[in-house]
Design a protein around this motif. Structure first.
Motif, PDB file in Angstrom:
ATOM      1  N   LYS A   1      32.719  40.081   3.356  1.00  0.00           N
ATOM      2  CA  LYS A   1      31.488  39.930   4.140  1.00  0.00           C
ATOM      3  C   LYS A   1      30.460  39.122   3.363  1.00  0.00           C
ATOM      4  O   LYS A   1      30.422  39.127   2.129  1.00  0.00           O
ATOM      5  CB  LYS A   1      30.924  41.291   4.524  1.00  0.00           C
ATOM      6  CG  LYS A   1      30.518  42.170   3.352  1.00  0.00           C
ATOM      7  CD  LYS A   1      30.005  43.535   3.808  1.00  0.00           C
ATOM      8  CE  LYS A   1      31.129  44.406   4.305  1.00  0.00           C
ATOM      9  NZ  LYS A   1      30.649  45.802   4.580  1.00  0.00           N
TER      10      LYS A   1
ATOM     11  N   SER B   1      22.751  32.997  12.566  1.00  0.00           N
ATOM     12  CA  SER B   1      24.028  32.687  13.207  1.00  0.00           C
ATOM     13  C   SER B   1      24.087  31.233  13.677  1.00  0.00           C
ATOM     14  O   SER B   1      25.172  30.663  13.811  1.00  0.00           O
ATOM     15  CB  SER B   1      24.271  33.619  14.390  1.00  0.00           C
ATOM     16  OG  SER B   1      23.221  33.515  15.337  1.00  0.00           O
TER      17      SER B   1
ATOM     18  N   GLU C   1      31.870  31.941  16.735  1.00  0.00           N
ATOM     19  CA  GLU C   1      32.650  32.910  17.511  1.00  0.00           C
ATOM     20  C   GLU C   1      33.736  33.584  16.678  1.00  0.00           C
ATOM     21  O   GLU C   1      34.314  34.586  17.105  1.00  0.00           O
ATOM     22  CB  GLU C   1      33.287  32.224  18.724  1.00  0.00           C
ATOM     23  CG  GLU C   1      34.392  31.225  18.413  1.00  0.00           C
ATOM     24  CD  GLU C   1      33.880  29.843  18.034  1.00  0.00           C
ATOM     25  OE1 GLU C   1      34.707  28.930  17.834  1.00  0.00           O
ATOM     26  OE2 GLU C   1      32.642  29.669  17.954  1.00  0.00           O
ATOM     27  N   LYS C   2      33.981  33.089  15.485  1.00  0.00           N
ATOM     28  CA  LYS C   2      35.005  33.668  14.619  1.00  0.00           C
ATOM     29  C   LYS C   2      34.453  34.764  13.710  1.00  0.00           C
ATOM     30  O   LYS C   2      35.169  35.282  12.850  1.00  0.00           O
ATOM     31  CB  LYS C   2      35.656  32.582  13.760  1.00  0.00           C
ATOM     32  CG  LYS C   2      36.471  31.569  14.557  1.00  0.00           C
ATOM     33  CD  LYS C   2      37.165  30.583  13.639  1.00  0.00           C
ATOM     34  CE  LYS C   2      38.029  29.612  14.428  1.00  0.00           C
ATOM     35  NZ  LYS C   2      38.750  28.653  13.545  1.00  0.00           N
ATOM     36  N   TYR C   3      33.172  35.124  13.916  1.00  0.00           N
ATOM     37  CA  TYR C   3      32.525  36.091  13.024  1.00  0.00           C
ATOM     38  C   TYR C   3      31.775  37.152  13.833  1.00  0.00           C
ATOM     39  O   TYR C   3      31.361  36.916  14.962  1.00  0.00           O
ATOM     40  CB  TYR C   3      31.536  35.370  12.095  1.00  0.00           C
ATOM     41  CG  TYR C   3      32.172  34.297  11.256  1.00  0.00           C
ATOM     42  CD1 TYR C   3      32.723  34.596  10.017  1.00  0.00           C
ATOM     43  CD2 TYR C   3      32.247  32.981  11.719  1.00  0.00           C
ATOM     44  CE1 TYR C   3      33.328  33.613   9.249  1.00  0.00           C
ATOM     45  CE2 TYR C   3      32.845  31.993  10.958  1.00  0.00           C
ATOM     46  CZ  TYR C   3      33.389  32.319   9.723  1.00  0.00           C
ATOM     47  OH  TYR C   3      34.000  31.335   8.974  1.00  0.00           O
ATOM     48  N   THR C   4      31.617  38.293  13.218  1.00  0.00           N
ATOM     49  CA  THR C   4      30.734  39.312  13.766  1.00  0.00           C
ATOM     50  C   THR C   4      29.449  39.328  12.945  1.00  0.00           C
ATOM     51  O   THR C   4      29.458  38.999  11.751  1.00  0.00           O
ATOM     52  CB  THR C   4      31.379  40.706  13.723  1.00  0.00           C
ATOM     53  OG1 THR C   4      31.623  41.080  12.353  1.00  0.00           O
ATOM     54  CG2 THR C   4      32.684  40.726  14.489  1.00  0.00           C
ATOM     55  N   PHE C   5      28.358  39.723  13.597  1.00  0.00           N
ATOM     56  CA  PHE C   5      27.049  39.722  12.965  1.00  0.00           C
ATOM     57  C   PHE C   5      26.366  41.071  13.172  1.00  0.00           C
ATOM     58  O   PHE C   5      26.420  41.638  14.258  1.00  0.00           O
ATOM     59  CB  PHE C   5      26.155  38.634  13.575  1.00  0.00           C
ATOM     60  CG  PHE C   5      26.716  37.247  13.505  1.00  0.00           C
ATOM     61  CD1 PHE C   5      26.369  36.390  12.477  1.00  0.00           C
ATOM     62  CD2 PHE C   5      27.596  36.785  14.474  1.00  0.00           C
ATOM     63  CE1 PHE C   5      26.885  35.113  12.411  1.00  0.00           C
ATOM     64  CE2 PHE C   5      28.110  35.508  14.430  1.00  0.00           C
ATOM     65  CZ  PHE C   5      27.765  34.671  13.384  1.00  0.00           C
ATOM     66  N   SER C   6      25.735  41.538  12.129  1.00  0.00           N
ATOM     67  CA  SER C   6      24.827  42.671  12.293  1.00  0.00           C
ATOM     68  C   SER C   6      23.510  42.297  11.622  1.00  0.00           C
ATOM     69  O   SER C   6      23.501  41.612  10.592  1.00  0.00           O
ATOM     70  CB  SER C   6      25.403  43.947  11.671  1.00  0.00           C
ATOM     71  OG  SER C   6      25.477  43.840  10.263  1.00  0.00           O
TER      72      SER C   6
ATOM     73  N   ILE D   1      27.538  39.146   7.841  1.00  0.00           N
ATOM     74  CA  ILE D   1      28.456  38.288   8.598  1.00  0.00           C
ATOM     75  C   ILE D   1      29.873  38.570   8.119  1.00  0.00           C
ATOM     76  O   ILE D   1      30.169  38.445   6.919  1.00  0.00           O
ATOM     77  CB  ILE D   1      28.111  36.806   8.425  1.00  0.00           C
ATOM     78  CG1 ILE D   1      26.639  36.559   8.772  1.00  0.00           C
ATOM     79  CG2 ILE D   1      29.026  35.935   9.262  1.00  0.00           C
ATOM     80  CD1 ILE D   1      26.137  35.189   8.396  1.00  0.00           C
ATOM     81  N   THR D   2      30.745  38.927   9.054  1.00  0.00           N
ATOM     82  CA  THR D   2      32.102  39.306   8.717  1.00  0.00           C
ATOM     83  C   THR D   2      33.095  38.505   9.551  1.00  0.00           C
ATOM     84  O   THR D   2      32.958  38.463  10.785  1.00  0.00           O
ATOM     85  CB  THR D   2      32.326  40.807   8.982  1.00  0.00           C
ATOM     86  OG1 THR D   2      31.314  41.564   8.324  1.00  0.00           O
ATOM     87  CG2 THR D   2      33.697  41.250   8.467  1.00  0.00           C
TER      88      THR D   2
ATOM     89  N   LEU E   1      36.178  37.673  11.783  1.00  0.00           N
ATOM     90  CA  LEU E   1      37.074  38.450  12.642  1.00  0.00           C
ATOM     91  C   LEU E   1      38.491  38.351  12.116  1.00  0.00           C
ATOM     92  O   LEU E   1      38.904  37.318  11.596  1.00  0.00           O
ATOM     93  CB  LEU E   1      37.014  37.915  14.072  1.00  0.00           C
ATOM     94  CG  LEU E   1      35.707  38.146  14.832  1.00  0.00           C
ATOM     95  CD1 LEU E   1      35.723  37.337  16.125  1.00  0.00           C
ATOM     96  CD2 LEU E   1      35.498  39.619  15.134  1.00  0.00           C
TER      97      LEU E   1
END
Length: 204
Positions: A134, A173, A180-185, A199-200, A202
């Motif tokens: 991450k 982002s 679109e290849k990552y997740t965000f918090s 940012i992680t 997928l």
């Protein structure tokens, strides 16, 4: 300048600059880093941040700290000399290669650089992550509309930190290729003035 480094490299000064939120923000950054992790820190931080990080990951972890300024590299090396799990290198965060990193940590670096450099630093950081790794970013964020410090911070950014204001207007982002290849918090602090974004990638 050596005089300025000596003046600013004090925990009390860092806390003042960050309106006494530094301890909370450091804790938030560390909360996404496991003991024993391999960590890449993308820039030196004043105060005892890196020493605390080295202790947090423990002797079984690895900390690689890079900075583009020779004076910051020398200063960080002196501070980390007793931490055998650390290495400090002169390097550009937009180009440095260190594959299979558990966590890339950017702590108040992005506001120092132009937008194209923000883009390069973030995307290069993501390339260094191992599967399941991450990218953790802690930096400025647009404060709430009626935040009492907003006018003052706007003036500070205008005259002292000309690349910081874009963090008020652009979500992190937006700097990422193939987002679109990552997740965000995202979490904000102190009335929205600061943000932590994780940012992680997928899993494929």
């Amino acid at each position: 300048h050596p005089r300025n480094v000596s003046l600013l490299d004090r925990e009390f000064i860092v806390k003042c600059i960050l309106w006494w939120q530094h301890t909370k923000l450091r804790k938030a950054a560390f909360s996404d880093i496991q003991r024993g992790a391999k960590v890449l820190q993308t820039a030196a931080v004043y105060g005892n941040f890196s020493q605390q990080l080295a202790s947090w990951i423990g002797p079984e972890g690895e900390l690689d700290l890079i900075d583009i300024a020779p004076i910051q590299v020398n200063n960080a090396r002196n501070k980390l000399v007793e931490h055998k799990n650390c290495s400090v290198m002169l390097a550009d965060a937009s180009k440095f290669v260190k594959h299979d990193v558990d966590v890339v940590l950017s702590y108040f670096l992005l506001h120092e650089v132009p937008d194209d450099y923000k883009h390069s630093i973030i995307n290069n950081a993501l390339k260094n992550l191992k599967s399941g790794g991450k990218l953790v970013i802690v930096d400025y964020h647009r404060p709430h509309a009626f935040h009492p410090l907003k006018p003052l911070m706007s003036l500070i950014f205008r005259y002292l930190e000309p690349f910081a204001k874009s963090l008020w207007a652009v979500e992190l982002s937006a700097y990422i290729e193939e987002a679109e290849k990552y997740t965000f918090s995202k979490e904000t602090f102190f009335g929205g003035m600061y943000q932590k974004v994780v940012i992680t990638p997928l899993k494929e």
